[in-house]
Design an enzyme around this catalytic site. Structure first.
Site, PDB file in Angstrom:
ATOM      1  N   ASP A 130       0.863  -1.187   0.000  1.00  0.00           N
ATOM      2  CA  ASP A 130       0.000   0.000   0.000  1.00  0.00           C
ATOM      3  C   ASP A 130       0.897   1.233   0.000  1.00  0.00           C
ATOM      4  OD1 ASP A 130      -1.934   1.924   0.431  1.00  0.00           O
ATOM      5  OD2 ASP A 130      -2.422   1.283   2.471  1.00  0.00           O
ATOM      6  N   GLU A 143      -1.633  10.769   0.213  1.00  0.00           N
ATOM      7  CA  GLU A 143      -2.862   9.996   0.392  1.00  0.00           C
ATOM      8  C   GLU A 143      -2.998   9.468   1.806  1.00  0.00           C
ATOM      9  OE1 GLU A 143      -5.635   6.632   0.506  1.00  0.00           O
ATOM     10  OE2 GLU A 143      -3.508   6.661   1.016  1.00  0.00           O
ATOM     11  N   GLU A 144      -1.914   8.958   2.374  1.00  0.00           N
ATOM     12  CA  GLU A 144      -1.980   8.386   3.723  1.00  0.00           C
ATOM     13  C   GLU A 144      -2.336   9.435   4.772  1.00  0.00           C
ATOM     14  OE1 GLU A 144      -2.123   5.412   4.391  1.00  0.00           O
ATOM     15  OE2 GLU A 144      -0.917   4.207   3.022  1.00  0.00           O
ATOM     16  N   HIS A 187      -1.522  -2.146   6.325  1.00  0.00           N
ATOM     17  CA  HIS A 187      -0.854  -1.265   7.289  1.00  0.00           C
ATOM     18  C   HIS A 187      -0.065  -2.045   8.335  1.00  0.00           C
ATOM     19  CE1 HIS A 187      -3.058   2.829   6.571  1.00  0.00           C
ATOM     20  NE2 HIS A 187      -2.552   2.302   5.460  1.00  0.00           N
ATOM     21  N   ASP A 238      -6.077   1.223  -5.055  1.00  0.00           N
ATOM     22  CA  ASP A 238      -5.597   1.117  -3.679  1.00  0.00           C
ATOM     23  C   ASP A 238      -5.831  -0.313  -3.205  1.00  0.00           C
ATOM     24  OD1 ASP A 238      -4.517   1.919  -1.209  1.00  0.00           O
ATOM     25  OD2 ASP A 238      -5.510   3.862  -1.329  1.00  0.00           O
TER      26      ASP A 238
END
Length: 345
Positions: free
Chosen positions: A187, A221-222, A321, A241
């Site tokens: 990711d 984005e995060e 994550h 994503d």
């Protein structure tokens, strides 16, 4: 549609080797820019440091946009303790325990890299006992242990480390004989590599997408504010994503995941159905899913009030994550759906 999976994986590994936590993405963006330009795409760096590459379509009156983000999770030096340990702030939405025991390095303001590890204050059960060793991990008891001879704060400062320096984790990238792809930060660097495969496919086969297509490589984005610029005449955005694999989820590591809703918003019903119909027509394995704690560049974009239709899809990734994993089949299904979308009306 023939996919060069080795091309995807080689680019993925290259991008993973370039540190790019949110706020520290210039080197990675410039690498992708160079790759875009090898295939003849026109490129632009936005004021925020994101990258837009454009592939001309058969119809230049209507444009579409595909996004993938180069920024990852990470950390930042918050405080240098008197004992030489470093207290940090998280960059992005990871859990405190997800990087316990991971090797890392601190990047100083002048670019020097200094090795370390992420450990809790109460790490040794020989010292504190097993019960204390199981205490919750949080900002008060997680630290970076520097792999240099440091006994106090001044020793750390002499290394060039200061508050605000970025901390990057080892990715531990591995591709198994059974086709699984494991790494931190799939990711979303895997998605950037998928974008490169799409561009290669169209260019090397002398194909044009149905509509002029902008590839937007975002860099925040995060953090929640990835896409800021929409090229003129752009009517649709697809965010590539990770699909979320876990308890209560429909997504798996072998299909492309098509998102129906995330924590911010439902995605457009007709656009989602269009992607489902394309998948079914082309025998692409897919799942539709609803995500609990998730958002994408597409919903970030419409949350700004942009008048653009929006969708999200991507490879199914387990343990997102954390130490993430997907399978080559999911990568192939995702790539095929995007190629088919770009050739469709």
């Amino acid at each position: 549609m023939e996919i060069d999976i080795e091309f995807i994986l080689d680019n993925m590994k290259k991008y993973l080797s370039i540190p790019s936590p949110g706020g520290y993405t210039k080197e990675a963006i410039l690498e992708v820019k160079k790759d875009f330009e090898k295939f003849g795409l026109s490129t632009k760096i936005t004021n925020k440091g994101a990258l837009i590459g454009t592939l001309e379509g058969e119809n230049d009156h209507r444009h579409v946009m595909i996004t993938a983000h180069i920024d990852t999770l990470g950390a930042m030096v918050k405080e240098i303790k008197d004992n030489g340990r470093i207290r940090y702030h998280r960059v992005g939405g990871s859990s405190w325990g997800s990087i316990e025991g991971e090797n890392c390095y601190i990047i100083t303001r002048k670019g020097k890299r200094i090795r370390g590890s992420i450990i809790p204050k109460i790490a040794s059960t020989h010292t504190y006992g097993a019960e204390k060793g199981n205490e919750a991990r949080n900002e008060d008891n997680m630290f970076v242990r520097i792999d240099e001879i440091v006994e106090n704060k001044d020793d750390v400062l002499k290394l060039g480390i200061n508050v605000g320096d970025f901390i990057c984790m080892e990715t531990r990238t591995e591709i198994t004989d059974s086709g699984f792809v494991k790494s931190r930060y799939l990711d979303n660097k895997l998605a950037v590599a998928i974008v490169m495969e799409i561009i290669r496919y169209f260019k090397e086969n002398n194909l044009k997408p149905k509509y002029t297509t902008h590839f937007y490589i975002s860099n925040y984005e995060e953090i929640g504010h990835g896409v800021s610029v929409i090229p003129e005449r752009t009517e649709e955005i697809i965010a590539i994503d990770v699909g979320i694999v876990g308890e209560g989820q429909q997504s798996n590591e072998f299909s492309v995941s098509i998102v129906a809703k995330d924590r911010r918003s439902p995605y457009d019903f007709e656009f989602r159905n269009k992607l489902v119909e394309i998948a079914e027509k082309n025998n692409i394995r897919y799942e539709v899913d609803v995500y609990n704690f998730y958002s994408s560049d597409a919903t970030h974009c419409v949350a700004q009030g942009r008048d653009i239709n929006f969708a999200c899809l991507g490879p199914g990734v387990d343990a997102s994550h954390h130490y993430e994993r997907t399978h080559i089949l999911s990568i192939e299904n995702t790539t095929n759906l995007l190629k088919s979308y770009m050739l469709s009306d």
